[in-house]
Scaffold this motif. Structure first.
Motif, PDB file in Angstrom:
ATOM      1  N   ALA A 108       0.824  -1.213   0.000  1.00 28.64           N
ATOM      2  CA  ALA A 108       0.000   0.000   0.000  1.00 28.64           C
ATOM      3  C   ALA A 108       0.856   1.261   0.000  1.00 28.64           C
ATOM      4  O   ALA A 108       0.513   2.256  -0.636  1.00 28.64           O
ATOM      5  N   LEU A 109       1.990   1.233   0.681  1.00 32.69           N
ATOM      6  CA  LEU A 109       2.877   2.394   0.763  1.00 32.69           C
ATOM      7  C   LEU A 109       3.932   2.405  -0.348  1.00 32.69           C
ATOM      8  O   LEU A 109       4.784   3.280  -0.386  1.00 32.69           O
ATOM      9  N   LYS A 110       3.877   1.393  -1.222  1.00 28.89           N
ATOM     10  CA  LYS A 110       4.847   1.257  -2.318  1.00 28.89           C
ATOM     11  C   LYS A 110       6.289   1.204  -1.791  1.00 28.89           C
ATOM     12  O   LYS A 110       7.210   1.768  -2.348  1.00 28.89           O
ATOM     13  N   PHE A 111       6.440   0.493  -0.677  1.00 29.96           N
ATOM     14  CA  PHE A 111       7.737   0.318  -0.034  1.00 29.96           C
ATOM     15  C   PHE A 111       8.334  -1.008  -0.474  1.00 29.96           C
ATOM     16  O   PHE A 111       7.658  -2.032  -0.480  1.00 29.96           O
ATOM     17  N   SER A 112       9.612  -0.983  -0.852  1.00 28.13           N
ATOM     18  CA  SER A 112      10.314  -2.199  -1.271  1.00 28.13           C
ATOM     19  C   SER A 112      11.338  -2.601  -0.216  1.00 28.13           C
ATOM     20  O   SER A 112      12.084  -1.752   0.291  1.00 28.13           O
ATOM     21  N   PHE A 113      11.393  -3.873   0.074  1.00 32.63           N
ATOM     22  CA  PHE A 113      12.370  -4.397   1.024  1.00 32.63           C
ATOM     23  C   PHE A 113      13.700  -4.611   0.314  1.00 32.63           C
ATOM     24  O   PHE A 113      13.746  -4.909  -0.872  1.00 32.63           O
ATOM     25  N   GLN A 116      18.974  -8.384   3.775  1.00 30.32           N
ATOM     26  CA  GLN A 116      18.590  -9.538   4.587  1.00 30.32           C
ATOM     27  C   GLN A 116      17.912  -9.158   5.904  1.00 30.32           C
ATOM     28  O   GLN A 116      17.461 -10.028   6.633  1.00 30.32           O
ATOM     29  N   GLU A 117      17.858  -7.873   6.209  1.00 28.39           N
ATOM     30  CA  GLU A 117      17.250  -7.438   7.469  1.00 28.39           C
ATOM     31  C   GLU A 117      15.769  -7.838   7.507  1.00 28.39           C
ATOM     32  O   GLU A 117      15.081  -7.828   6.485  1.00 28.39           O
ATOM     33  N   ASP A 118      15.294  -8.190   8.689  1.00 21.13           N
ATOM     34  CA  ASP A 118      13.912  -8.589   8.895  1.00 21.13           C
ATOM     35  C   ASP A 118      12.949  -7.570   8.283  1.00 21.13           C
ATOM     36  O   ASP A 118      13.139  -6.359   8.420  1.00 21.13           O
ATOM     37  N   ALA A 119      11.909  -8.061   7.597  1.00 25.69           N
ATOM     38  CA  ALA A 119      10.951  -7.189   6.912  1.00 25.69           C
ATOM     39  C   ALA A 119      10.253  -6.235   7.880  1.00 25.69           C
ATOM     40  O   ALA A 119      10.062  -5.053   7.569  1.00 25.69           O
TER      41      ALA A 119
END
Length: 189
Positions: A108-113, A116-119
């Motif tokens: 929804a926020l158009k955020f990409s991971f 390797q850090e926890d989502a």
């Protein structure tokens, strides 16, 4: 300039904020096929609650089909210029488990991971510097995810959350707004 003085830092900050808010696009809310009718009093009450700095989690509670989603969308549309980083709608009906809450919010926020850090850690870090309104629709089947909402509110001080649900979330942060049916006006013939 006319007086030959520099503006106060607060004035400069306010000027920058006004420019930033006025230059952003409208909220990413689903379009509504019909005009909004009625519930003006409820809209005013919700706006007052959202304007209260102490109200960070507002849950609209009521039975299914009573109009919570339509009311929350109208309320969020009216808040689009209040939040520096926007208003975001998160439809939760298709989210089958709390395991998918973070991906649904990120989408929804158009955020990409990245990396390797926890989502969850990445997402909370992203929200930490944001001033926004998260509108979460149909929360009732995700009650086990309440601690995520608490984490967001603890770690992101400028984020507010507006939720629709058939039942309360039961967090200390929560403010309740009960949604009732529209008053019916019978026509005399």
């Amino acid at each position: 300039q006319e007086l030959g003085v520099s503006p106060a830092p607060e004035t400069v900050a306010l000027y920058k904020r006004i420019r930033a808010v006025s230059s952003k696009r409208p909220p990413d809310l689903p379009p509504q096929p019909t005009p909004f009718v009625g519930r003006e009093e409820e809209l005013v009450q919700i706006a007052m609650l959202l304007a209260n700095p102490a109200c960070r989690l507002l849950t609209l509670v009521g039975p299914g089909g009573i109009g919570k989603t339509r009311l929350v969308l109208q309320a969020a549309t009216g808040r689009q210029h209040t939040f520096l980083h926007g208003v975001y709608f998160v439809p939760l009906a298709p989210v089958s488990s709390t395991d998918f809450l973070i991906p649904a919010l990120a989408h929804a926020l158009k955020f990409s991971f990245a990396g390797q850090e926890d989502a969850t850690v990445q997402f909370l870090h992203y929200l930490r510097e944001r001033e926004l309104l998260l509108v979460m629709d149909n929360w009732e089947h995700l009650q086990e995810g309440a601690m995520l909402l608490a984490e967001i509110l603890q770690q992101a001080p400028a984020v507010k959350i507006l939720v629709t649900s058939r039942q309360r979330i039961n967090l200390t942060w929560e403010w309740l707004f009960r949604v009732h049916g529209l008053e019916s006006h019978s026509a005399v013939q």
